[in-house]
Design an enzyme around this catalytic site. Structure first.
Site, PDB file in Angstrom:
ATOM      1  NE  ARG A  73      97.637  17.864  63.753  1.00 27.00           N
ATOM      2  CZ  ARG A  73      98.331  17.759  64.899  1.00 27.00           C
ATOM      3  NH1 ARG A  73      99.372  16.955  64.982  1.00 27.00           N
ATOM      4  NH2 ARG A  73      97.967  18.447  65.974  1.00 27.00           N
TER       5      ARG A  73
ATOM      6  N   GLY B 114     102.157  10.598  72.660  1.00 34.45           N
ATOM      7  CA  GLY B 114     101.062  11.387  73.237  1.00 34.45           C
ATOM      8  C   GLY B 114     100.143  11.941  72.164  1.00 34.45           C
TER       9      GLY B 114
ATOM     10  NE  ARG C  33     102.754  13.274  77.814  1.00 33.93           N
ATOM     11  CZ  ARG C  33     103.019  13.732  76.606  1.00 33.93           C
ATOM     12  NH1 ARG C  33     103.544  12.930  75.689  1.00 33.93           N
ATOM     13  NH2 ARG C  33     102.761  14.973  76.290  1.00 33.93           N
TER      14      ARG C  33
ATOM     15  CD  GLN D 220      99.391  16.180  72.282  1.00 32.81           C
ATOM     16  OE1 GLN D 220      98.964  15.922  73.416  1.00 32.81           O
ATOM     17  NE2 GLN D 220     100.594  15.833  71.877  1.00 32.81           N
TER      18      GLN D 220
ATOM     19  CG  ASP E  38     107.119  19.677  71.430  1.00 33.83           C
ATOM     20  OD1 ASP E  38     106.665  19.501  72.580  1.00 33.83           O
ATOM     21  OD2 ASP E  38     106.491  19.363  70.400  1.00 33.83           O
TER      22      ASP E  38
HETATM   23  C1  S3P Z   1     101.444  18.420  69.333  1.00 29.16           C
HETATM   24  C2  S3P Z   1     101.070  19.375  70.220  1.00 29.16           C
HETATM   25  C3  S3P Z   1     101.878  19.742  71.397  1.00 29.16           C
HETATM   26  C4  S3P Z   1     103.307  19.242  71.294  1.00 29.16           C
HETATM   27  C5  S3P Z   1     103.367  17.828  70.809  1.00 29.16           C
HETATM   28  C6  S3P Z   1     102.744  17.705  69.437  1.00 29.16           C
HETATM   29  C7  S3P Z   1     100.556  18.109  68.182  1.00 29.16           C
HETATM   30  O1  S3P Z   1     101.295  19.156  72.549  1.00 29.16           O
HETATM   31  O2  S3P Z   1     103.968  19.342  72.545  1.00 29.16           O
HETATM   32  O3  S3P Z   1     104.719  17.377  70.739  1.00 29.16           O
HETATM   33  O4  S3P Z   1     101.017  17.455  67.228  1.00 29.16           O
HETATM   34  O5  S3P Z   1      99.391  18.515  68.223  1.00 29.16           O
HETATM   35  P1  S3P Z   1     100.089  19.882  73.383  1.00 29.16           P
HETATM   36  O6  S3P Z   1      98.868  19.836  72.566  1.00 29.16           O
HETATM   37  O7  S3P Z   1      99.977  19.064  74.639  1.00 29.16           O
HETATM   38  O8  S3P Z   1     100.584  21.267  73.643  1.00 29.16           O
END
Ligand code: S3P
Length: 451
Positions: free
Chosen positions: A36, A104, A132, A179, A329
């Site tokens: 971020r 991701g 994914r 996310q 996580d």
């Molecule tokens: C994250 C949100 C989580 C987490 C990922 C980091 C983030 O995922 O599992 O490792 O930085 O916003 P999800 O939004 O899919 O829950």
């Protein structure tokens, strides 16, 4: 092709060290906050100085992507990262495919960023990331006006055809995902009018805190359906100093290792303690873990402290589904603690684990069984029968491009009666560069598998 697709596998083995773990360490910088800081710094006007950025592969992919869209990003010799942003609306079309590797978070948040720019960008990643689901961000971003071309099920590679005339939306999150929330808020930055995300279950709020830190007005109003988070688009963001705290999701590995290796005493300094991230610490304390938090303070809007952890006899526990977003996580490494605990542990509401870097629900069940620990999955819940001491161990675990499988089963090896090996440690670079060295520095027995 991504590096993680081509890197030579590096097998490692961990065994009970025969001595307590001792020492004081710093966890690596928080991965969520590092992504971020680079993105929001790249959208601000003026200089952003980032201290403690995680220099893991995932975050470096985000830095490369932001550079490809015109942000100037450089690292000083002392480790400070300096970002000169383009201003909201100022990004330019990337000339090449954005290869996000294993990231991701980087992918989903950047899809939000580019959705409201009048250009086309292409995303791909390693085999894990390409498997994914991206539909969860594609759907709301399409309703803001962007178009997507992807493989079946919204999988990468995908093209994002950004819109020149974005429309603000009010969107209720169908899954508890920071996310997805963040992708919409970042798309809202370059959208005239008010973008609203309704969050039925609280998820990590680093995007909201970071945007506020950069001068954006974000309202969070509790309501019957959950929090309503809103921002008005096209604000002025100005460069800031960001201090990235240690990642609680990375601290989790030395933390559990110190609990399960008898007699240990380890201090983990400067760990982020945002209450939306501390579910694992709460759970381990409830299991009887001797964890104290010292030196609590606030840095760049985020709570931080030092964890002092001592070897403990743990007891099995029931973890409610409502706690899942605050430790999403951490279930892999929690499963190692549960395997060592006395009595059964029941972990509820784990559906999202199926769509992480790998299917982690299956990974826990498979890995524990290989180490002689009984675990059953029923729907979205799991029961683990604790061994009341060292689990049998004596297995080689496939890491499947998942950094957290790799680190969790090395921690298992430190606790188990027989060594535990992993087939490939290279994915650890995505989130915890230097993991092996740091653990060995505490007294852990982790090293290459002798051929
Ligand atoms: C994250 C949100 C989580 C987490 C990922 C980091 C983030 O995922 O599992 O490792 O930085 O916003 P999800 O939004 O899919 O829950």
């Amino acid at each position: 092709m991504s590096r993680s697709d081509t890197a030579m596998p590096r097998a490692l083995v961990a065994r009970a060290p025969g001595q307590p773990l001792r020492g004081a360490i710093n966890a690596p910088g928080d991965k969520s906050i590092s992504h971020r800081a680079l993105m929001i710094g790249g959208l601000a006007v003026g200089e952003t100085a980032i201290h403690g950025l995680l220099e893991g592969e995932d975050v470096l992919r985000t830095a490369a992507a932001m550079r490809a869209m015109g942000a100037e990003i450089a690292r000083d010799a002392d480790g400070t990262w300096r970002v000169h942003g383009r201003g909201i609306g100022g990004l330019r079309e990337p000339e090449d495919v954005l290869d996000m590797g294993n990231a991701g978070t980087g992918t989903r948040l950047l899809m939000g960023v580019v959705a409201t720019y009048p250009f086309t960008s292409f995303f791909t990643g390693d085999a894990s990331l390409r498997s994914r689901p991206m539909a969860r961000v594609i759907k709301p971003l399409e309703s803001m006006g962007a178009r997507f071309v992807s493989r079946a099920g919204g999988r990468l590679p995908a093209a994002v055809i950004g819109t020149a005339t974005p429309v603000p939306i009010a969107y209720r999150l169908p899954v508890a995902s920071a996310q997805v929330k963040s992708a919409i808020l970042l798309a809202g930055l370059n959208t005239p009018g008010k973008t609203v995300v309704i969050e039925p279950e609280p998820t990590r709020d680093h995007t909201e805190l970071m945007l506020r830190h950069f001068g954006v007005e974000i309202a969070v109003e509790p309501g019957a359906e959950g929090d309503r988070i809103s921002l008005t688009g096209q604000p002025e963001l100005s460069g800031r100093i960001v201090r990235v705290p240690g990642d609680p999701s990375s601290a989790a590995f030395p933390l559990v290792a110190a609990l399960v290796v008898p007699g240990s005493e380890v201090t983990i300094r400067d760990v982020g303690l945002n209450p939306r991230r501390t579910g694992l610490i709460d759970t381990l304390i409830e299991m009887g873990g001797d964890i104290t938090i010292a030196n609590r303070r606030i840095e760049a809007g985020e709570p931080v402290g030092d964890l002092v952890v001592r070897g403990s006899d743990l007891t099995g526990i029931e973890v409610p589904a409502a706690r899942a977003p605050s430790m999403i996580d951490e279930y892999l490494v929690l499963s190692v603690a549960a395997a060592c605990a006395r009595g059964p542990s029941v972990l509820r509401g784990l559906a999202e684990l199926r769509v992480k870097e790998s299917d982690r629900l299956a990974a826990i069940a498979r890995g524990l069984a290989a180490c002689g620990v009984s675990a059953q999955v029923h729907g979205d819940d799991m029961t683990i029968e604790g061994c009341g001491g060292p689990p049998p161990g004596g297995a080689t675990i496939a890491t499947r491009l998942d950094h957290r499988i790799a680190m969790s089963f090395l921690v298992m090896g430190l606790a188990a009666r027989a060594p535990v090996a992993i087939d490939d440690a290279s994915p650890i670079e995505t989130s915890f560069p230097g993991f092996e060295r740091l653990m060995v520095g505490l007294g852990a027995s982790i090293g290459p598998v002798q051929g």
